[in-house]
Design a protein around this motif. Structure first.
Motif, short mmCIF file in Angstrom:
data_model
loop_
_atom_site.label_atom_id
_atom_site.label_comp_id
_atom_site.label_asym_id
_atom_site.label_seq_id
_atom_site.Cartn_x
_atom_site.Cartn_y
_atom_site.Cartn_z
N MET A 42 -7.90 3.67 -0.13
CA MET A 42 -7.09 2.31 0.19
C MET A 42 -6.61 2.44 1.68
O MET A 42 -6.42 1.60 2.68
CB MET A 42 -5.99 2.17 -0.60
N LEU A 43 -5.87 3.76 2.02
CA LEU A 43 -5.32 3.91 3.44
C LEU A 43 -6.37 3.79 4.27
O LEU A 43 -5.93 3.27 5.46
CB LEU A 43 -4.62 5.34 3.32
N SER A 44 -7.28 4.44 4.06
CA SER A 44 -8.52 4.31 5.10
C SER A 44 -8.81 2.84 5.39
O SER A 44 -8.83 2.63 6.69
CB SER A 44 -9.81 5.10 4.76
N LEU A 53 0.01 14.09 3.91
CA LEU A 53 -0.01 14.34 5.42
C LEU A 53 -0.48 13.10 5.98
O LEU A 53 0.10 12.72 7.25
CB LEU A 53 -1.07 15.49 5.92
N ILE A 54 -1.35 12.37 5.63
CA ILE A 54 -1.57 10.80 6.11
C ILE A 54 -0.51 10.15 5.80
O ILE A 54 -0.07 9.32 7.08
CB ILE A 54 -2.94 10.25 5.30
N LEU A 55 0.35 9.96 5.01
CA LEU A 55 1.61 9.15 5.13
C LEU A 55 2.62 9.52 6.01
O LEU A 55 3.12 8.76 6.65
CB LEU A 55 2.11 9.36 3.57
N PRO A 68 0.89 -1.35 -0.06
CA PRO A 68 -0.10 -0.06 0.01
C PRO A 68 0.89 1.25 0.13
O PRO A 68 0.57 2.23 -0.52
CB PRO A 68 -0.84 0.00 1.16
N LEU A 69 1.99 1.41 0.69
CA LEU A 69 2.78 2.32 0.59
C LEU A 69 3.38 2.76 -0.67
O LEU A 69 3.47 3.88 -1.09
CB LEU A 69 4.05 2.24 1.62
N GLU A 70 3.71 1.71 -1.43
CA GLU A 70 4.22 1.87 -2.79
C GLU A 70 3.09 2.28 -3.62
O GLU A 70 3.21 3.50 -4.58
CB GLU A 70 4.82 0.45 -3.47
#
Length: 457
Positions: free
Chosen positions: A310-312, A419-421, A279-281
């Motif tokens: 996706m991050l949520s 900001l989320i990352l 997910p980071l990539e």
């Protein structure tokens, strides 16, 4: 200016480009070219001299057999076998005893002996200030340079511009081409030797971290492992995407490169989590695509919401187990994003700097940024009659310029992703707020710092 004794040693590159887009010959030796013909399953092969090249436009590893019997070979996949390596490639050129193509996978050559340090090269490195300036004398000119040091997982990574960075980077920028302008070196903090397999995940982590921080694809390439016996004990050559643009578009500016040192340990901790690595990539990929706007501003908005959803899901369902999948799935996209912003301490109110979005908010009465961006995105990607009429109303009745509205929506999407990352990395320093452009990068504290301070009062 520091004294001479405290100046770091300059990292010497193994590979250089004297001008942008200059190809580099990596190896030239005898090899056998093999191909299984699709129509007959017949194996054909021929031996000759192979040349492996690093090229730039498009960037990648390429091969050529400049003098070989081409009679039995077709366009398609081949295997290349030499004393140093075995790899697969794709032929795209067959003519006059000359075969050429691109390499499909990594090439790993050399020994598996212990290493003292690993050197890598950085295309279009943006000459970051690492907290201290040093000076070189090149001909009659005094040139300032700086070093950025990252540390994580027992390794130390030093990043430097090459000695002739200034002139080469200016030509690369003006021509929008690629040149090697930076170099890095990896060693263990405790000075102990290590195996090359240890640094492969680290190299990929560095690639994603720098690409996120610069919001341009940036990769450590042409990797060389060294020990006390030989300066080239092993090498790793890989295919990577790299952007020709060396201007920073992300949360960092070149005059605060030392902030990378603060953010890197938290990133690597997240990178070590198997749930987060892919997910980071992907999030960095979508952030860069949203910034490029290569398919137009509408396409950038369409894809910009993907990493937020996706991050949520990752934070609340897959990784955190805060919500059940079914419960989370009942939330619409705006509520999923809004929930994530609240969890990260990021304000969900429409930023006042974005005038068109703020105006639209007053007319539509959505109280949050996530609801605004989903309204705009849905109107773009679902151009039915109702949405076309809505957009016409925004333009003609609300006097909103759609181009400005789209630009601000895209900026807000990038701001949220960034900001989320940073929050998930545990970063608590300053960042460049790029919601609106400034002649000089404007740094401010990450918003969750304010939430922490308020909680203490």
């Amino acid at each position: 200016m520091c004294n001479k004794d405290s100046t770091p040693d300059r990292i010497k590159p193994f590979y250089t480009t004297q001008e942008p887009d200059q190809e580099i010959l990596l190896i030239e030796e005898e090899a056998t070219l093999k191909q299984t013909l699709e129509d007959s399953d017949q194996l054909v092969e021929c031996t000759g001299t192979v040349r492996i090249l690093q090229k730039w436009s498009p960037m990648g590893l390429y091969f050529e057999f400049p003098d070989i019997n081409t009679h039995d070979f077709n366009y398609g996949e081949v295997e290349i076998v030499s004393n140093s390596f075995t790899t697969t490639g794709q032929i795209y050129y067959v003519l006059d005893n000359h075969i050429a193509g691109h390499i499909k996978n990594d090439i790993d050559i050399g020994t598996d002996h212990d290493l003292q340090y690993v050197t890598f090269h950085i295309p279009n490195y943006p000459d970051l200030y690492g907290g201290q300036s040093y000076h070189d004398k090149i001909d009659t000119q005094t040139v300032r340079w700086s070093e950025v040091v990252l540390e994580a997982e027992g390794f130390r990574i030093a990043l430097q511009p090459i000695r002739d960075y200034l002139g080469l980077s200016q030509v690369a920028r003006s021509s929008e081409n690629i040149a090697i302008t930076g170099v890095g070196q990896i060693s263990r903090i405790d000075g102990k030797p290590f195996k090359k397999e240890k640094i492969k995940p680290l190299l990929n982590g560095i690639r994603i971290f720098l690409s996120f921080s610069f919001t341009n694809w940036t990769a450590p390439i042409l990797v060389v492992g060294s020990n006390e016996v030989t300066p080239k004990s092993c090498e790793i050559w890989q295919n990577h995407s790299v952007d020709a643009d060396s201007y920073l578009n992300g949360w960092l500016s070149s005059n605060r490169g030392h902030y990378l040192s603060t953010a890197f340990p938290g990133f690597m901790k997240l990178w070590a989590n198997e749930n987060w690595r892919e997910p980071l990539e992907l999030a960095v990929h979508w952030l860069i695509e949203t910034s490029r706007r290569s398919g137009g501003i509408e396409a950038a908005i369409a894809v910009g919401q993907i990493p937020l959803e996706m991050l949520s899901c990752l934070v609340f369902v897959d990784d955190g187990k805060i919500l059940e999948s079914g419960e989370f799935g009942k939330l619409n996209a705006a509520n999923q994003i809004q929930l994530l912003l609240a969890h990260c301490g990021i304000p969900s109110e429409p930023p006042s700097q974005l005038k068109s979005l703020s105006k639209l908010s007053k007319h539509l009465k959505p109280t949050t940024g996530p609801k605004l961006i989903t309204n705009v995105r849905n109107a773009i990607i679902h151009p039915n009659e109702s949405n076309r009429l809505a957009m016409s109303k925004w333009k003609n009745q609300f006097s909103i310029e759609l181009e400005k509205l789209y630009w601000e929506t895209n900026q807000l999407l990038k701001w949220y992703i960034t900001l989320i990352l940073l929050n998930r990395m545990g970063y608590s320093g300053q960042y460049v707020n790029r919601l609106i452009p400034f002649p000089i990068a404007r740094y401010e504290d990450v918003p969750w710092n304010n939430s922490i301070e308020k909680a203490k009062i």
